[in-house]
Design a protein around this motif. Structure first.
Motif, PDB file in Angstrom:
ATOM      1  N   PHE A   4       0.699  -9.243   9.328  1.00 34.21           N
ATOM      2  CA  PHE A   4       0.315  -7.848   9.474  1.00 34.21           C
ATOM      3  C   PHE A   4       1.460  -7.063  10.104  1.00 34.21           C
ATOM      4  CE2 PHE A   4      -3.173 -10.731   9.620  1.00 34.21           C
ATOM      5  CZ  PHE A   4      -4.141 -10.161   8.813  1.00 34.21           C
ATOM      6  N   HIS A  39       0.829  -1.207   0.000  1.00 38.16           N
ATOM      7  CA  HIS A  39       0.000   0.000   0.000  1.00 38.16           C
ATOM      8  C   HIS A  39       0.867   1.262   0.000  1.00 38.16           C
ATOM      9  CE1 HIS A  39      -2.853  -3.027   1.403  1.00 38.16           C
ATOM     10  NE2 HIS A  39      -3.838  -2.182   1.160  1.00 38.16           N
ATOM     11  N   THR A  74      -7.301  -2.717  -0.808  1.00 39.21           N
ATOM     12  CA  THR A  74      -7.799  -3.192   0.481  1.00 39.21           C
ATOM     13  C   THR A  74      -9.155  -3.863   0.334  1.00 39.21           C
ATOM     14  OG1 THR A  74      -6.620  -1.356   1.536  1.00 39.21           O
ATOM     15  CG2 THR A  74      -8.254  -2.517   2.868  1.00 39.21           C
ATOM     16  N   SER A 108      -8.641  -6.424   6.080  1.00 41.36           N
ATOM     17  CA  SER A 108      -7.628  -7.238   5.416  1.00 41.36           C
ATOM     18  C   SER A 108      -7.607  -8.658   5.959  1.00 41.36           C
ATOM     19  CB  SER A 108      -6.246  -6.598   5.584  1.00 41.36           C
ATOM     20  OG  SER A 108      -6.204  -5.318   4.987  1.00 41.36           O
ATOM     21  N   ALA A 161      -5.766 -11.847   4.422  1.00 41.21           N
ATOM     22  CA  ALA A 161      -4.367 -11.561   4.737  1.00 41.21           C
ATOM     23  C   ALA A 161      -3.924 -12.399   5.931  1.00 41.21           C
ATOM     24  CB  ALA A 161      -4.182 -10.078   5.044  1.00 41.21           C
ATOM     25  N   LEU A 164      -8.784  -7.375  -1.412  1.00 41.01           N
ATOM     26  CA  LEU A 164      -7.640  -8.176  -0.973  1.00 41.01           C
ATOM     27  C   LEU A 164      -7.895  -9.677  -1.115  1.00 41.01           C
ATOM     28  CD1 LEU A 164      -4.890  -7.159   0.306  1.00 41.01           C
ATOM     29  CD2 LEU A 164      -5.705  -8.272   2.376  1.00 41.01           C
ATOM     30  N   VAL A 189       0.198  -7.609   4.763  1.00 40.53           N
ATOM     31  CA  VAL A 189      -0.267  -6.237   4.576  1.00 40.53           C
ATOM     32  C   VAL A 189       0.490  -5.313   5.528  1.00 40.53           C
ATOM     33  CG1 VAL A 189      -2.543  -6.742   3.641  1.00 40.53           C
ATOM     34  CG2 VAL A 189      -2.244  -6.597   6.099  1.00 40.53           C
TER      35      VAL A 189
END
Length: 297
Positions: free
Chosen positions: A265, A199, A212, A257, A262, A215, A227
């Motif tokens: 993180f 991002h 987002t 996410s 995802a 995703l 992410v």
């Protein structure tokens, strides 16, 4: 990683001494060894302050730490020797203090990747999409994992300007999966590879928002998705807030996410992110509540 999974344990991500199943969220704490970070303004540049931040992150529930020796955006030039000075001995020190902690190093230089790999790093977080084409070979040489990112063709430490894509999500998928396959061909373990939509890098706010909300399309590739949205400009522009006031927006983006697939993180606020991700895991049925006494006694 559709063509590379172990038949007995499909979807398992293996980094260092840790394994993360497909329904398990892994939390990566950010510790910058830079004097000019956009968020902490050098709070962990000093060695002891950085070690203390690592200890806090582990106590707060971090599974990984990500060490950066060079600010991502514009700033003073940082030579490779200086980046090595900021990272190599520090990585070795973390490994001694926390033998089981997954150590990631944010670098786009293969020379740094080799030295930190030798010092004990488990993951190379190449946020500049293979700008140094030798990065996969460096990761393979030391058995480290590799993050494959997307920056829309930008060179390291440059900001996006009028970036245009026919479909930003399709471009991200095409680029990151190609980099992942190239890494496998170079000898990187398939179960140590992640893809990162990255991002803000090579993207404006509308493009980062589109990534987002879509995703799940990246997650559908089969490669584990990382992410890194914490306090980023697309959140700040969306909510008209400076970096120090983007915490709630960050948690919202992390939660979406996580729900969309995802798995790793990268965050500044470990305790808040841990709580948010733990709740998502329960809502998805992958974990149980800590307690369920209400109305049952």
């Amino acid at each position: 990683m559709p063509d590379h999974q172990d038949a007995d344990e499909p979807g398992v991500l293996r980094l260092g001494r840790r394994s993360f199943g497909p329904a398990e969220f892994a939390l990566m704490a950010i510790v910058n060894r830079t004097p000019d970070s956009f968020f902490d303004r050098g709070a962990t540049f000093a060695t002891e302050a950085a070690y203390e931040a690592i200890d806090r992150a582990v106590a707060d529930g971090a599974d990984l730490v990500d060490i950066g020796g060079v600010k991502a955006g514009y700033g003073e030039p940082v030579s490779e020797d200086e980046e090595l000075r900021r990272t190599v001995d520090f990585v070795a020190g973390i490994r001694e203090r926390h033998p089981d902690l997954v150590i990631s190093v944010d670098t786009y230089r293969s020379g740094v990747a080799r030295r930190v790999g030798a010092a004990g790093a488990d993951l190379i977080n190449d946020t500049w999409a293979g700008a140094d084409p030798d990065i996969p070979a460096a990761a393979a040489e030391y058995g480290t994992g590799l993050v494959c990112s997307h920056v829309g063709g930008l060179t390291p430490r440059t900001d996006p300007h009028r970036m245009a894509y026919d479909d930003v999500v399709a471009d991200v998928i095409r680029t990151t999966t190609a980099l992942a396959e190239r890494a496998v061909a170079a000898g990187v373990r398939p179960d140590g590879i992640l893809i990162d939509p990255t991002h803000d890098f090579g993207k404006n706010t509308l493009q980062s928002l589109e990534l987002t909300r879509r995703l799940d399309e990246l997650a559908a590739t089969g490669w584990p998705v990382l992410v890194a949205v914490s306090n980023k400009d697309f959140i700040g522009e969306t909510l008209d807030l400076p970096p120090g006031q983007r915490g709630s927006g960050t948690l919202a983006a992390l939660t979406v996410s996580a729900w969309l697939g995802a798995r790793v993180f990268r965050v500044h606020d470990v305790p808040a992110a841990r709580q948010a991700l733990d709740l998502v895991a329960v809502l998805q049925g992958a974990a149980q509540p800590a307690g369920t006494r209400r109305s049952l006694a």
